[in-house]
Scaffold this active site. Structure first.
Site, PDB file in Angstrom:
ATOM      1  N   THR A   1      19.775  13.674  22.332  1.00 53.88           N
ATOM      2  CA  THR A   1      18.485  14.517  21.854  1.00 53.88           C
ATOM      3  C   THR A   1      17.345  13.633  21.380  1.00 53.88           C
ATOM      4  OG1 THR A   1      20.253  16.225  21.328  1.00 53.88           O
ATOM      5  CG2 THR A   1      17.947  16.463  20.447  1.00 53.88           C
TER       6      THR A   1
ATOM      7  N   TYR B   1      20.689  27.715  26.934  1.00 56.01           N
ATOM      8  CA  TYR B   1      19.724  28.731  27.711  1.00 56.01           C
ATOM      9  C   TYR B   1      20.525  29.675  28.391  1.00 56.01           C
ATOM     10  CZ  TYR B   1      15.948  31.297  30.167  1.00 56.01           C
ATOM     11  OH  TYR B   1      15.434  32.415  30.759  1.00 56.01           O
TER      12      TYR B   1
ATOM     13  N   TYR C   1      29.300  17.906  22.290  1.00 55.21           N
ATOM     14  CA  TYR C   1      28.279  17.798  21.196  1.00 55.21           C
ATOM     15  C   TYR C   1      27.896  19.245  21.006  1.00 55.21           C
ATOM     16  CZ  TYR C   1      23.602  17.061  19.223  1.00 55.21           C
ATOM     17  OH  TYR C   1      22.325  16.831  18.504  1.00 55.21           O
TER      18      TYR C   1
ATOM     19  N   ARG D   1      20.102  24.438  18.297  1.00 55.80           N
ATOM     20  CA  ARG D   1      19.340  23.927  19.516  1.00 55.80           C
ATOM     21  C   ARG D   1      19.705  24.656  20.876  1.00 55.80           C
ATOM     22  NH1 ARG D   1      15.994  19.280  20.056  1.00 55.80           N
ATOM     23  NH2 ARG D   1      15.908  18.051  18.136  1.00 55.80           N
TER      24      ARG D   1
ATOM     25  N   LYS E   1      30.790  15.465  18.443  1.00 48.08           N
ATOM     26  CA  LYS E   1      29.721  15.405  17.524  1.00 48.08           C
ATOM     27  C   LYS E   1      29.148  16.846  17.171  1.00 48.08           C
ATOM     28  CE  LYS E   1      24.840  13.969  17.240  1.00 48.08           C
ATOM     29  NZ  LYS E   1      23.598  13.613  17.985  1.00 48.08           N
TER      30      LYS E   1
ATOM     31  N   ILE F   1      26.817   9.989  14.419  1.00 41.46           N
ATOM     32  CA  ILE F   1      25.926   9.590  15.318  1.00 41.46           C
ATOM     33  C   ILE F   1      24.326  10.018  14.565  1.00 41.46           C
ATOM     34  CG2 ILE F   1      25.103   9.989  17.591  1.00 41.46           C
ATOM     35  CD1 ILE F   1      27.905  10.762  18.439  1.00 41.46           C
TER      36      ILE F   1
END
Length: 295
Positions: free
Chosen positions: A47, A110, A136, A141, A164, A206
């Site tokens: 990202t 999405y 992740y 997001r 993560k 991270i």
């Protein structure tokens, strides 16, 4: 029992751009800065690396460049997530061919999916690679969160090494660590949650902050790993405001601005990301002055 891909601090490294292209000369400098600063792993094309605006060719070339530049001095984790399972397989296989040590795979966004779909998605990818996968979870997001039960199911796959975690859900994180044990590892996906997460068993972070202060995040993570939480807490509190200011706008807008302010010249983010709002930029500068990054 599995072995974690890394312990300590991995940088979620920015992708420097110049004249509309990846600036590989600058990326080379950034990688050397990270290794010198004690970073345990380079996470490339995630990202923070703006992978969402990179072409497939740019993505693969950047991962390949990073692997060759690092030359096994630290681990390389390649961003390889997608909301298209077949695209995620392709990115993961290309990362493996380049010699990456692991892939980082964000949840589908999405179109999203169900928890059952997550198990199928990640299992399908993991079955087609021979290197570890780090999941992740960043629902702010993607609009999709991984459940503890889903983590438990996925932890049984030999190629799925951990996650993560950027959900900010400490109940989920604790339940996952308790349920999965050494079959599945957790890394903080938020700098400002690293110390509390590591206190309950996370293996490191991270990090976005490490782009500009790799030695700090390496020291903080190592203090946690060694059980020196008094020192870790001291560092956490000292730099907490700066950690927050790096998310005053959408990542990586602020961290690129901060890096440019100290002369690292990483270029601007790609559209639709843009330069910082002037008022927010002043807040970032004030925070940087408070910790001695700017005069």
């Amino acid at each position: 029992m599995k072995t974690p891909v890394f312990t300590g601090s991995s940088v979620a490294i920015v992708t420097p751009f110049k004249n509309g292209k990846v600036d590989f000369e600058k990326l080379s400098e950034l990688i050397e800065f990270q290794i010198t600063g004690g970073t345990a792993a380079i996470t490339i094309c995630g990202t923070t690396g703006e992978s969402s605006t990179m072409s497939l060719e740019e993505h693969m070339e950047t991962v390949d460049f990073c692997v060759k530049k690092v030359n096994k001095r630290v681990k390389v984790i390649a961003g390889a997530g997608s909301n298209d399972t077949m695209a995620a397989v392709q990115l993961s296989q290309e990362a493996e061919r380049s010699g990456a040590d692991a892939v980082l795979s964000v949840t589908p966004y999405y179109n999203k999916t169900t928890q059952r779909g997550l198990v199928k998605h990640y299992t399908y990818i993991a079955d087609r690679i021979n290197i570890p996968m780090i999941l992740y979870n960043v629902p702010s997001r993607t609009g999709l969160a991984i459940s503890a039960d889903t983590y438990k199911q996925l932890s049984k796959h030999p190629n799925i090494n951990g996650t993560k975690e950027a959900s900010t859900d400490f109940s989920l994180i604790g339940s996952t660590i308790a349920a999965c044990g050494d079959d599945f590892y957790v890394w903080s996906g938020n700098d400002n949650e690293t110390v509390p997460m590591m206190s309950i068993g996370a293996k490191g972070v991270i990090s976005v902050v490490a782009n500009i202060m790799p030695a700090l995040m390496a020291e903080l993570a190592e203090a946690c790993l060694s059980g020196d939480y008094a020192h870790a807490a001291k560092l956490h509190l000292k730099y907490l405001d700066f950690m927050g200011k790096l998310f005053i706008e959408v990542n990586p807008i602020p961290v690129k601005a901060a890096m440019n302010l100290v002369g690292m010249d990483v270029g601007e983010p790609r559209l639709p990301l843009c330069e910082m709002d002037p008022a927010n930029a002043e807040k970032l500068k004030a925070s940087m002055r408070n910790i001695g990054l700017l005069k």
